[in-house]
Design an enzyme around this catalytic site. Sequence first.
Site, short mmCIF file in Angstrom:
data_model
loop_
_atom_site.label_atom_id
_atom_site.label_comp_id
_atom_site.label_asym_id
_atom_site.label_seq_id
_atom_site.Cartn_x
_atom_site.Cartn_y
_atom_site.Cartn_z
N TYR A 276 41.05 33.78 43.19
CA TYR A 276 39.69 33.39 43.60
C TYR A 276 39.65 32.04 44.31
CZ TYR A 276 38.53 36.56 39.66
OH TYR A 276 38.44 37.61 38.79
N TYR B 60 39.69 34.42 31.29
CA TYR B 60 40.39 34.98 32.45
C TYR B 60 41.68 34.21 32.74
CZ TYR B 60 35.84 37.13 32.70
OH TYR B 60 34.69 37.80 32.37
N CYS C 106 57.84 33.12 43.92
CA CYS C 106 58.13 33.26 45.34
C CYS C 106 56.94 33.85 46.09
CB CYS C 106 59.36 34.14 45.52
SG CYS C 106 60.74 33.51 44.58
N GLU C 107 55.82 33.13 46.07
CA GLU C 107 54.60 33.49 46.80
C GLU C 107 53.95 32.17 47.19
OE1 GLU C 107 53.14 36.57 47.25
OE2 GLU C 107 54.32 37.79 45.85
C1 LIG Z 1 33.02 40.82 33.21
C2 LIG Z 1 31.80 41.35 32.56
C3 LIG Z 1 31.07 40.55 31.67
C4 LIG Z 1 31.42 39.11 31.38
O1 LIG Z 1 31.28 38.29 32.49
P1 LIG Z 1 31.33 36.70 32.32
O2 LIG Z 1 31.12 36.18 33.68
O3 LIG Z 1 32.68 36.36 31.79
O4 LIG Z 1 30.25 36.32 31.39
C5 LIG Z 1 29.97 41.11 31.04
N1 LIG Z 1 29.60 42.40 31.27
C6 LIG Z 1 30.28 43.19 32.13
C7 LIG Z 1 29.82 44.58 32.35
C8 LIG Z 1 31.39 42.70 32.81
O5 LIG Z 1 32.05 43.49 33.66
#
Ligand SMILES: *Cc1c(COP(=O)(O)O)cnc(C)c1O
Length: 443
Positions: A333, A390, A361-362
């Site tokens: 991102y 994440y 290696c990227e």
């Molecule tokens: C990824 C996701 C979330 C959580 O998103 P956050 O930005 O981490 O709060 C909640 N609901 C659904 C359906 C998602 O795909």
Amino acid sequence: MTDTIAPSQTSKTETPSRWLARGGDGRLHAEDVSLDRIAGAVGTPFYCYSAGALRQNYVNLKTAIAASNVSICFAVKASSNIHVLAELARLGAGMDIVSGGEMARALAAGTPPERIIFSGVGKTRAEICAALEAGLHQLNVESSAELEIVAEVARETGIRAPVALRVNPDVDARTHAKITTAKKDSKFGIAIGEVPAIYAEASMRPELNMVGLAVHIGSQILDLSPFRDAWAALADLVRQLRVAGLAVERLDLGGGLGIGDDAQAGPDLVEYASIIAETVGDLGCALNVEPGRWLAGRTGILVSEVLYLKESAGVPIAVIDAAMNDLMRPALYGAQHPLLTVEAPRLVESDDVCRIVGPICESSDDFGRYHGLGTIVAGDLVVFDNAGAYGAAMSSTYNSRDLVPEVLVNGAQFRVIRRRTNIADALELEQAGSWLAGENSAG
Ligand SMILES: *Cc1c(COP(=O)(O)O)cnc(C)c1O
């Protein structure tokens, strides 16, 4: 945490989360445990989470939205270690899952099935079957085609399926393009105009229990007005369905609440709560939200050791032992995580700049340019802050690297909650027998 598109953008550092602070020796501690001690015990790189900060976040959010009686389902995909989930489950949190694997994790962490919601645009027949048999609270269905399969599986198993339809309200969450999920052309949800017909038709089927509606408009949302737009559209839809004589008992308001850092303030929970109350508070629906990042993001760090110093085009580069496979957000991102040194910074006069890169290696294995780290030497430990969501959950073994350990700190104690994998684990999965010997031939 700041998501930036431009990889050359620099960030000021040295604003640790509260649970991450310097001890009397000037070195960083996680709660009451020194990071040097953890590094000595598990090696680097490693993820480290604060149980106290996670619990505090849950309580703060729960309290802020208490007036509208909103329940919280943690988005398991943000941080899926069962010991992290268990901390939240013990406080009463439900879980929002997106796969059969996450269902197994939520259950293993002690979450009652009636507090688990199954989201996701591509559930398999096997996952739907497992969800019904486990007695989950709700399946958020994202297309007519999926609804057909849910109905079929419900008939076959004789278990009535509790279904909410995920609505695409055509709202721009005004966040990073790769984490925007509710614009008209998004792959997620059912276009809002198509929902009434599908909901009405599904409500006639005895094998489906149509319980309500869901939205989730994106992630890392700091300007809260897109939430207002989406939930107001959802409320209109509820009224429209009720006029048609249909029951709508539950609303799932999604996740997406962003986190701040020193460059950007975090969202105002009072405002978040008041938007919920204003838009959907008077519908008499059971409400829930599904935060991932907001609950976990600031409660975790990734600790890494500096391997080598070099220079490219006059800019110093520190090559560290963590890489894009361990923390993917910068490569995926363009995110830049605040960076700290475990040692008190050895400050220099000039506004020093240093690039931090991993060994993979990227060219995208690059964590960005940092200001104000001070002089760095090989062997120093560096800390990516705000890596609790994440981070480990997105990691891979690319370049045949090990998955790094996850450590949970609680006061003066720490516990390894996932051990480091090793290459023997990986090779074990590839015991396929000899092709030449014909052992695998189908005859
Ligand atoms: C990824 C996701 C979330 C959580 O998103 P956050 O930005 O981490 O709060 C909640 N609901 C659904 C359906 C998602 O795909």
